[in-house]
Design a protein around this motif. Sequence first.
Motif, mmCIF file in Angstrom:
data_model
loop_
_atom_site.group_PDB
_atom_site.id
_atom_site.type_symbol
_atom_site.label_atom_id
_atom_site.label_comp_id
_atom_site.label_asym_id
_atom_site.label_seq_id
_atom_site.Cartn_x
_atom_site.Cartn_y
_atom_site.Cartn_z
ATOM 1 N N SER A 76 1.339 3.129 -4.169
ATOM 2 C CA SER A 76 0.775 4.411 -3.752
ATOM 3 C C SER A 76 -0.662 4.245 -3.288
ATOM 4 O O SER A 76 -1.138 5.008 -2.438
ATOM 5 C CB SER A 76 0.847 5.411 -4.904
ATOM 6 N N GLY A 77 -1.347 3.239 -3.791
ATOM 7 C CA GLY A 77 -2.727 2.994 -3.393
ATOM 8 C C GLY A 77 -2.877 2.081 -2.188
ATOM 9 O O GLY A 77 -3.998 1.825 -1.740
ATOM 10 N N GLY A 78 -1.739 1.580 -1.685
ATOM 11 C CA GLY A 78 -1.782 0.775 -0.472
ATOM 12 C C GLY A 78 -1.741 -0.732 -0.691
ATOM 13 O O GLY A 78 -1.781 -1.494 0.278
ATOM 14 N N SER A 79 -1.646 -1.173 -1.933
ATOM 15 C CA SER A 79 -1.530 -2.615 -2.180
ATOM 16 C C SER A 79 -0.153 -3.092 -1.757
ATOM 17 O O SER A 79 0.858 -2.417 -2.001
ATOM 18 C CB SER A 79 -1.740 -2.920 -3.660
ATOM 19 N N THR A 80 -0.117 -4.261 -1.140
ATOM 20 C CA THR A 80 1.145 -4.779 -0.603
ATOM 21 C C THR A 80 1.517 -6.110 -1.240
ATOM 22 O O THR A 80 0.654 -6.853 -1.725
ATOM 23 C CB THR A 80 1.068 -4.963 0.916
ATOM 24 N N SER A 81 2.805 -6.385 -1.227
ATOM 25 C CA SER A 81 3.297 -7.679 -1.678
ATOM 26 C C SER A 81 4.513 -8.043 -0.834
ATOM 27 O O SER A 81 5.216 -7.153 -0.334
ATOM 28 C CB SER A 81 3.643 -7.658 -3.157
ATOM 29 N N TYR A 82 4.735 -9.355 -0.693
ATOM 30 C CA TYR A 82 5.790 -9.836 0.192
ATOM 31 C C TYR A 82 6.546 -10.987 -0.453
ATOM 32 O O TYR A 82 5.984 -11.775 -1.209
ATOM 33 C CB TYR A 82 5.191 -10.338 1.512
ATOM 34 N N ALA A 83 7.808 -11.102 -0.091
ATOM 35 C CA ALA A 83 8.561 -12.292 -0.437
ATOM 36 C C ALA A 83 7.955 -13.464 0.324
ATOM 37 O O ALA A 83 7.482 -13.308 1.467
ATOM 38 C CB ALA A 83 10.029 -12.107 -0.068
ATOM 39 N N ASP A 84 8.001 -14.633 -0.285
ATOM 40 C CA ASP A 84 7.432 -15.812 0.365
ATOM 41 C C ASP A 84 8.069 -16.062 1.725
ATOM 42 O O ASP A 84 7.402 -16.508 2.665
ATOM 43 C CB ASP A 84 7.636 -17.037 -0.527
ATOM 44 N N SER A 85 9.339 -15.755 1.835
ATOM 45 C CA SER A 85 10.075 -16.058 3.062
ATOM 46 C C SER A 85 9.637 -15.217 4.254
ATOM 47 O O SER A 85 9.925 -15.586 5.403
ATOM 48 C CB SER A 85 11.572 -15.870 2.827
ATOM 49 N N VAL A 86 8.962 -14.114 4.006
ATOM 50 C CA VAL A 86 8.560 -13.241 5.110
ATOM 51 C C VAL A 86 7.045 -13.107 5.228
ATOM 52 O O VAL A 86 6.551 -12.504 6.194
ATOM 53 C CB VAL A 86 9.178 -11.828 4.972
ATOM 54 N N SER A 87 6.314 -13.646 4.283
ATOM 55 C CA SER A 87 4.856 -13.524 4.296
ATOM 56 C C SER A 87 4.291 -14.114 5.585
ATOM 57 O O SER A 87 4.653 -15.212 5.992
ATOM 58 C CB SER A 87 4.283 -14.245 3.077
ATOM 59 N N GLY A 88 3.417 -13.348 6.208
ATOM 60 C CA GLY A 88 2.829 -13.783 7.471
ATOM 61 C C GLY A 88 3.605 -13.352 8.694
ATOM 62 O O GLY A 88 3.090 -13.415 9.814
ATOM 63 N N ARG A 89 4.840 -12.895 8.492
ATOM 64 C CA ARG A 89 5.660 -12.457 9.622
ATOM 65 C C ARG A 89 5.964 -10.948 9.557
ATOM 66 O O ARG A 89 6.106 -10.309 10.601
ATOM 67 C CB ARG A 89 6.992 -13.217 9.635
ATOM 68 N N PHE A 90 6.086 -10.431 8.354
ATOM 69 C CA PHE A 90 6.414 -9.020 8.167
ATOM 70 C C PHE A 90 5.190 -8.281 7.639
ATOM 71 O O PHE A 90 4.384 -8.822 6.889
ATOM 72 C CB PHE A 90 7.541 -8.849 7.149
ATOM 73 N N THR A 91 5.092 -7.000 8.017
ATOM 74 C CA THR A 91 4.031 -6.139 7.517
ATOM 75 C C THR A 91 4.621 -4.811 7.088
ATOM 76 O O THR A 91 5.321 -4.160 7.880
ATOM 77 C CB THR A 91 2.957 -5.892 8.593
ATOM 78 N N ILE A 92 4.339 -4.410 5.864
ATOM 79 C CA ILE A 92 4.750 -3.099 5.377
ATOM 80 C C ILE A 92 3.542 -2.179 5.396
ATOM 81 O O ILE A 92 2.433 -2.589 5.043
ATOM 82 C CB ILE A 92 5.365 -3.194 3.961
ATOM 83 N N TYR A 93 3.757 -0.949 5.829
ATOM 84 C CA TYR A 93 2.674 0.028 5.795
ATOM 85 C C TYR A 93 3.267 1.420 5.658
ATOM 86 O O TYR A 93 4.450 1.623 5.909
ATOM 87 C CB TYR A 93 1.770 -0.076 7.030
ATOM 88 N N ARG A 94 2.435 2.343 5.252
ATOM 89 C CA ARG A 94 2.916 3.691 4.994
ATOM 90 C C ARG A 94 2.014 4.716 5.667
ATOM 91 O O ARG A 94 0.818 4.465 5.857
ATOM 92 C CB ARG A 94 2.999 3.956 3.490
ATOM 93 N N GLU A 95 2.594 5.824 6.007
ATOM 94 C CA GLU A 95 1.848 6.971 6.534
ATOM 95 C C GLU A 95 2.186 8.156 5.652
ATOM 96 O O GLU A 95 3.223 8.805 5.823
ATOM 97 C CB GLU A 95 2.221 7.246 7.986
ATOM 98 N N ASN A 96 1.315 8.444 4.718
ATOM 99 C CA ASN A 96 1.596 9.513 3.760
ATOM 100 C C ASN A 96 1.718 10.877 4.441
ATOM 101 O O ASN A 96 2.495 11.722 3.990
ATOM 102 C CB ASN A 96 0.522 9.556 2.688
ATOM 103 N N ALA A 97 0.974 11.073 5.509
ATOM 104 C CA ALA A 97 1.038 12.365 6.205
ATOM 105 C C ALA A 97 2.416 12.607 6.815
ATOM 106 O O ALA A 97 2.807 13.752 7.057
ATOM 107 C CB ALA A 97 -0.028 12.426 7.289
ATOM 108 N N LYS A 98 3.140 11.509 7.059
ATOM 109 C CA LYS A 98 4.476 11.617 7.645
ATOM 110 C C LYS A 98 5.578 11.317 6.634
ATOM 111 O O LYS A 98 6.753 11.251 7.000
ATOM 112 C CB LYS A 98 4.615 10.670 8.842
ATOM 113 N N ASN A 99 5.189 11.107 5.378
ATOM 114 C CA ASN A 99 6.174 10.731 4.356
ATOM 115 C C ASN A 99 7.045 9.577 4.826
ATOM 116 O O ASN A 99 8.279 9.587 4.661
ATOM 117 C CB ASN A 99 7.065 11.924 3.991
ATOM 118 N N SER A 100 6.404 8.579 5.398
ATOM 119 C CA SER A 100 7.166 7.481 5.987
ATOM 120 C C SER A 100 6.577 6.125 5.606
ATOM 121 O O SER A 100 5.367 5.994 5.397
ATOM 122 C CB SER A 100 7.191 7.606 7.510
ATOM 123 N N VAL A 101 7.470 5.155 5.537
ATOM 124 C CA VAL A 101 7.076 3.772 5.320
ATOM 125 C C VAL A 101 7.768 2.939 6.391
ATOM 126 O O VAL A 101 8.878 3.261 6.825
ATOM 127 C CB VAL A 101 7.433 3.303 3.906
#
Length: 119
Positions: free
Chosen positions: A53-78
């Motif tokens: 909820s605070g924006g901290s991210t974590s990734y599986a090793d297999s996707v780190s550096g290639r995938f990015t997760i982000y959220r837009e709370n105003a749109k209730n979307s990830v």
Amino acid sequence: QVQLVESGGGLVQPGGSLRLSCAASGRFFTIATMAWYRQVPGKQRELVAAISSGGSTSYADSVSGRFTIYRENAKNSVYLQMNTLKPEDTGVYYCNANFRSGVSTYNYWGQGTQVTVTS
């Protein structure tokens, strides 16, 4: 009522990109840890990426550096931006919401969206 609806999956060649979206309904979104999981036949569902909820991210090793997760709370979307896709990224991708309310913990899943990486 909580609903998670994924979109954005499809067929892509190795090295290509896709962006998955998850639209959430309900009043929980800003307090939830949101995550993307993927599953292939015969294997357990695995965590790909998560964002708190605070924006901290974590990734599986297999996707780190290639995938990015982000959220837009105003749109209730990830979202999950997937770059440099590999055949092993193929699977059904599920959006997940996890949050606490009072003394209870809630966990919800979307219906999944298929990602196929192949030449």
